[in-house]
Write a protein that holds these residues in place. Structure first.
Motif: not given
Length: 490
Positions: A314-337
């Motif tokens: 999904f992030l590859l499909q979105r290219n540069i527009r994926a910056i905001f979902p990428l931030i959300f996903i990274v923060l979510g993964i860090l919280a889970a870990l």
């Protein structure tokens, strides 16, 4: 007043002798007329009743209210379906993502909701028009269901094979109701939005039961399963480096099956994020994070791998527009870990699990091929592999190949191929490849392929939800053709 395609299209004047320009004008007309699926509304009244029913299922799973909970559930469900038959599909989805055994209904919840849906189908006069039902997806599924009794006859234990076969019959009923009751793109959009919402809310159900443990009514049922004629408890614990860890989910739910069911919803949540207006994007990203957290909570390694693939693609499909979902996903993964200490151990054990697979799943796959070669055309009969090896194959495609032969495997896979072709044709209908529905459809298909990949590593024995996914993906194309070309395209 509804504007027909011909009325709308008359404003586009094709150049005489230029077929390509005429085709482009048609596509522009379609795109201009479309109300994007992401803009569909569930409706305040229906949504409120659905949320009451969701809360009712959760409360009844914690405390025993006898048959009162089931009675209220039945009346509210009947109200929804008689008001709008397509609400039957929303009720189906609700049942997949909440504990429903504790409602103590006299017959299975699926059968009750299916009966409601059929009643609404007849009462609202939809039974007179079956053209929307008999499409390629349904026909392939129907042929498979009509073929499988042959494999029941061949089975060494016909009683068990018959119970397994009935799941396919229920799957066909679910698929029939998807096509029979969802007859507009607006209704399809409502179903997809509720799909995401109820999938995300399953995390709350899991957290409640994770916190209360077996000290609930659901815990009582699974500590004494025969009191309510249920199957023995499917474990919700996993051993990680010698330590027993409780999975974040409710008792009686298969962790691999639950993570599989959430994959498609994850794709749809990302689709809604992509195609929604800006003020709703955060909402759908939160839903995606909740669904992702639900998958992580199952500690299913297959689920973790497929989730990584789906999100990465999904992030590859979105290219540069994926910056905001990428931030959300990274923060979510860090919280889970951080807040789930055992999760990193489970993730880093994937490599060792892969190596261990050489002594467990891989031989099972080899054995399934050997069984298939004994009867390559019609197979050895449903449940034959489990009867002989006391294990499932851990691969849905190889399981159906061994037990139903090449005929069953081709029919099973044919449903997937038909869906893929339909979604490809949907993209061809749009001149603007960045149209909302194209962006939406691409993300939905990421979730669908994730589901197809997931069931290649487990034996997915109840096809109802999977076939409903096939149905709604097919409807994205079928309903677009129906509504904008004024012809039945099924």
């Amino acid at each position: 007043m509804t504007t027909t395609y011909s009325e709308f299209y008359r404003d586009y004047s094709p150049v005489e002798g230029n077929d390509y320009l005429e085709e482009d004008n048609q596509k522009v007309a379609v795109e201009s007329f479309l109300s994007p699926l992401a803009d569909a509304k569930v409706g305040i009244f229906d949504f409120s009743i659905l949320m009451i029913m969701w809360a009712l299922c959760l409360i009844c799973s914690v405390k025993n209210f006898g048959r009162a909970g089931g009675g209220i559930f039945f009346l509210l469900g009947l109200l929804l379906v008689l008001r709008r038959p397509s609400n039957c599909i929303l009720l189906f989805l609700l049942l997949f993502f909440v504990p429903n055994d504790t409602l103590q209904l006299p017959i299975g919840p699926f059968r009750i909701v299916a009966a409601m849906g059929l009643a609404g189908y007849v009462i609202h006069g939809k039974w007179a028009n079956l053209s929307g039902v008999f499409n390629k997806v349904f026909i392939w599924a129907a042929i498979l269901v009509f073929y499988l009794p042959v494999t029941v006859i061949l089975a060494s234990n016909r009683d068990i094979a018959l119970s397994y076969y009935l799941k396919y019959v229920e799957g066909l009923i679910a698929l029939f109701l998807v096509f029979a009751l969802i007859d507009s793109r607006e209704q399809l959009g409502r179903a997809l939005k509720w799909w995401v919402i109820v999938s995300a809310l399953s995390l709350i159900v899991s957290l409640v039961h994770y916190g209360w443990g077996p000290n609930t009514f659901l815990g009582e049922i699974h500590l004494d399963p025969f009191a309510f004629q249920l199957l023995p408890n499917i474990t919700t614990q996993v051993v990680i480096e010698g330590e027993t860890i409780s999975r974040i989910m409710w008792l009686g739910k298969d962790p691999n099956g639950h993570s599989t069911n959430l994959i498609f919803a994850l794709g749809v949540s990302l689709a809604l994020y992509s195609a929604s207006q800006y003020r709703y994007k955060i909402l759908w990203m939160i839903m995606a994070l909740m669904i992702g957290a639900g998958i992580l909570g199952t500690y299913s390694r297959t689920g973790l791998i497929v989730t990584f693939i789906v999100v990465s693609y999904f992030l590859l499909q979105r290219n540069i527009r994926a910056i905001f979902p990428l931030i959300f996903i990274v923060l979510g993964i860090l919280a889970a870990l951080i807040y789930i200490p055992a999760l990193p151990l489970r993730i880093f054990s994937i490599e060792s699990a892969w190596e261990a697979g050489a002594s467990s799943r891989f031989p099972l796959w080899v054995e399934s091929i050997k069984m298939w070669l004994k009867s390559p055309v019609i197979g050895m009969g449903l449940r034959a592999f489990s009867e002989e090896h006391y294990f499932v194959v851990h691969n849905s495609y190889l399981q159906i190949l061994a037990e139903a032969g090449i005929i069953g495997a081709v029919l099973y896979g044919g449903i997937i191929v038909v869906v893929a072709k339909a979604m490809r044709r949907l993209k061809d209908m749009f001149l603007d490849k960045n149209a909302k529905d194209i962006v939406f459809a691409k993300a939905v298909m990421i979730g669908f392929w994730g589901m197809c990949l997931h069931i290649g590593a487990i034996t997915y024995q109840d096809v109802k939800l999977f076939w409903m996914e096939c149905g709604v993906c097919g409807l994205m194309y079928y309903l677009t053709r129906k509504e904008f070309y004024e012809q039945e395209a099924f």
